[in-house]
Design an enzyme around this catalytic site. Structure first.
Site, PDB file in Angstrom:
ATOM      1  N   GLU A 129       1.171  -2.196   3.872  1.00  0.00           N
ATOM      2  CA  GLU A 129       0.567  -1.448   4.977  1.00  0.00           C
ATOM      3  C   GLU A 129      -0.942  -1.642   5.063  1.00  0.00           C
ATOM      4  OE1 GLU A 129       4.416   0.665   3.941  1.00  0.00           O
ATOM      5  OE2 GLU A 129       2.703  -0.105   2.788  1.00  0.00           O
TER       6      GLU A 129
ATOM      7  N   LYS B  81      10.094  12.789  12.611  1.00  0.00           N
ATOM      8  CA  LYS B  81      11.297  11.992  12.868  1.00  0.00           C
ATOM      9  C   LYS B  81      12.178  12.623  13.944  1.00  0.00           C
ATOM     10  CE  LYS B  81      14.936   9.420  10.473  1.00  0.00           C
ATOM     11  NZ  LYS B  81      15.520   9.092   9.140  1.00  0.00           N
TER      12      LYS B  81
ATOM     13  N   PHE C 277      11.194  14.398   0.701  1.00  0.00           N
ATOM     14  CA  PHE C 277      11.110  13.013   0.258  1.00  0.00           C
ATOM     15  C   PHE C 277      10.192  12.219   1.190  1.00  0.00           C
ATOM     16  CE2 PHE C 277      12.838   8.604   0.494  1.00  0.00           C
ATOM     17  CZ  PHE C 277      12.475   8.202  -0.787  1.00  0.00           C
ATOM     18  N   GLN C 278       9.266  11.513   0.608  1.00  0.00           N
ATOM     19  CA  GLN C 278       8.280  10.699   1.323  1.00  0.00           C
ATOM     20  C   GLN C 278       7.463  11.518   2.325  1.00  0.00           C
ATOM     21  OE1 GLN C 278      10.124   7.037   2.835  1.00  0.00           O
ATOM     22  NE2 GLN C 278       9.616   6.038   0.882  1.00  0.00           N
TER      23      GLN C 278
ATOM     24  N   MET D 171     -19.974  -9.958  -8.003  1.00  0.00           N
ATOM     25  CA  MET D 171     -21.088  -9.043  -7.769  1.00  0.00           C
ATOM     26  C   MET D 171     -21.232  -8.042  -8.905  1.00  0.00           C
ATOM     27  SD  MET D 171     -23.616  -8.527  -5.759  1.00  0.00           S
ATOM     28  CE  MET D 171     -23.424  -8.950  -4.025  1.00  0.00           C
TER      29      MET D 171
END
Length: 581
Positions: free
Chosen positions: A53, A165, A115-116, A481
């Site tokens: 993502e 959803k 969940f999630q 760096m």
């Protein structure tokens, strides 16, 4: 107005089509899955399946930065959404128009640690221009229109749209067109004429003015106006990292990039100026150094579309709120009026000093004595051979600064990088998004071996989707760096900066495993031939492993927390400001 029975998911896809979206970068998952079904049937939207993502978010940024349109990324709830947080923060810092669409658990489950589930609206509240949580499908069409309007107007930035959803699955009467409901959102674009006239008066009265140009000038499409203003006044111009190309590097009035790794001439111009005309810049700490030591003798004209930026870090004697293009256009008229009245700035003495600095302290670098590759030489040759019509995308670190210093930018927007957030892993997916946005233009990513290993899985996306970007990996085997800081400030105690990436992984084999062409160059005499070979390949992504010397450093440098007057042109070597001429 037309109405049609459809699901919330169908409404989302229809609304995206209606606002002109042609590309979405994303990954499906449970909560967003209802949206992917109608997306499968869309003939107007190309969905590009990324491998992470974060890649979707940076690709949306790259797409937005080269097209000027809103970039779009999509993810599911929970970890899918939280993986978008870094590119959202990046887009917020660099004012990139982006809409991130995320699925959310069903509305009845919100707040139950389902969940999630993650409160992505809460998480991203400090790093978005605005965000929305939709639980009623009837809000989808209007919210999408509002999100795109907010993202693309005023100071551009990211907007999050989180949709439960059940809202995506529900059926309702979809109406189009829709009316926006944004009573509190009224960005100011037209500057106040009195303030513009005062800025013009100060500019013609000054003896040592500088036009301090930031990324807002690029965002506003104001480069042509900037050139007219610069040539009308005769004042020197400095362009920040985010404004590279807003004023041509080759123009005689261009003093270069200011800041931590800026040109001595550009830093000196700001430090000794008596007037800063600041256009679309925000007095970032990487430009100012220690703030109370920055441009101590200068009055400040500060023009910005975001009123929150004005006087945030440095007091503005003349504040101007407005779009940079409109501000500069009005300033041209006001300066011309000053000239017509016989008031014209005399900067001859100022230019003698500026030219002395420019001649005495040019950018340069040393070739390694052991015959190995100089990273600056590699990047300079890429810029010369590929030319000014390409787009260059940098990761973050030494290679980013060298790409800013040694590639010449002649047009606005040709240099993409993560300026404000400094996000490692930005380059590969952002280059991918830029190439999708402008498929007929050459896109080169200048990446470091550390950055490259954070998001190089998007090479698979590039290969499968037919996105032939060029990736030049400046491979010094280290987090360059950070190693430079350890050399300078930590007594060469190299704690956890050696990546051993000259051997693990083998970048050429990795490129080939991802369906790309892999090349390697470790000798100075092979640099041009390797770049030429990469330029001949246009049917597949190309990765070049440039194996460079590990001890090369970025100079000049203003150490963090010190004043710009303390700039070093090499280790323990500082410019003599008073005797530059």
């Amino acid at each position: 107005m037309t109405t049609e029975q459809m699901t919330g998911a169908q409404a989302l896809v229809r609304a995206l089509e209606n606002v002109g979206v042609d590309t979405v970068f994303g990954i499906p998952g449970g909560a967003i899955l209802p949206a992917y079904d109608p997306l499968f049937d869309s003939r107007k939207i190309r969905h590009i399946l990324v491998r992470h993502e974060q890649g979707a978010g940076h690709a949306a940024q790259g797409y937005a930065m080269v097209t000027g349109r809103v970039g779009v990324c999509m993810a599911t709830s929970g970890p899918g959404a939280t993986n978008l947080v870094t590119p959202i923060a990046d887009a917020y810092m660099d004012s990139v128009p982006m809409v991130a669409i995320t699925g959310q658990v069903p509305s009845a489950a919100i707040g139950t640690d389902a969940f999630q589930e993650a409160d992505i609206a809460g998480i991203t509240m400090p790093i978005t221009k605005h965000n929305f949580l939709i639980t009623d499908p009837r809000d989808i069409g209007r919210t999408i229109v509002e999100a795109f309007h907010i993202a693309s107007t005023g100071r551009p930035g990211p907007v999050l749209v989180d949709i439960s959803k059940d809202a995506l699955q529900a059926t309702f009467e979809f109406e189009w067109p829709v009316q926006m409901q944004l009573p509190g959102y009224r960005p100011v674009t037209r500057p106040h004429s009195k303030q513009v006239r005062e800025a013009a008066r100060l500019l013609t009265a000054a003896q040592r003015p500088v036009l301090y140009v930031g990324g807002g000038v690029v965002k506003a499409g104001a480069s042509a106006e900037l050139r007219v203003l610069a040539e009308l006044t005769g004042a020197p111009v400095v362009t920040t990292l985010m404004a590279k190309g807003a004023f041509p590097d080759s123009h005689p009035q261009h003093m270069g990039m200011p800041g931590m790794h800026g040109n001595v001439g550009a830093v000196g111009a700001l430090q000794k100026a008596d007037l800063l005309v600041t256009l679309g810049a925000r007095f970032d700490d990487r430009v100012t150094g220690k703030l109370d030591g920055f441009a101590p003798h200068a009055k400040v004209v500060h023009a910005d579309i975001d009123p929150a930026e004005i006087s945030k870090n440095r007091h503005a004697d003349v504040p101007i709120v407005g779009d940079a293009r409109e501000v500069i256009a009005d300033l041209i008229v006001a300066v011309q009026a000053e000239h017509d009245a016989g008031r014209r700035g005399d900067y001859a003495e100022w230019w003698r000093q500026l030219e002395a600095w420019r001649e005495t302290y040019p950018l340069g670098y040393d070739q390694p004595e052991d015959g190995s590759l100089s990273p600056q030489h590699v990047i300079e040759r890429i810029g010369r051979m590929v030319g000014p019509d390409a787009y260059y995308v940098a990761g973050v670190g030494q290679h980013q600064m060298w790409a800013a210093q040694f590639i010449k930018y002649e047009r606005p927007g040709a240099f993409l990088n993560s300026g404000g957030a400094g996000t490692m892993g930005y380059a590969v997916p952002a280059a991918m998004g830029a190439k999708v946005g402008l498929p007929d233009t050459q896109v080169w990513a200048i990446d470091g071996d550390g950055c490259f290993q954070m998001t190089n899985q998007e090479l698979a996306t590039c290969a499968i989707e037919g996105i032939p970007v060029k990736i030049a990996v400046i491979n010094n085997g280290n987090l360059g760096m950070v190693r430079q800081w350890q050399t300078l400030f930590y007594n060469e105690r190299y704690s956890n900066t050696n990546l051993h990436s000259r051997r693990i992984p083998d970048f050429v084999k990795l490129a080939e495993a991802y369906g790309c062409v892999g090349l390697r160059c470790d000798r100075p005499e092979d640099v041009d031939a390797t770049i030429a070979k990469a330029m001949e390949i246009n049917d597949a992504p190309v990765v070049i492993d440039f194996v460079v010397h590990q001890d090369a450093m970025v100079w000049p440098m203003v150490a963090a927390g010190t004043a710009n007057d303390d700039i070093k042109i090499a280790r323990d070597l500082a410019p003599d400001w008073e005797n530059g001429d």
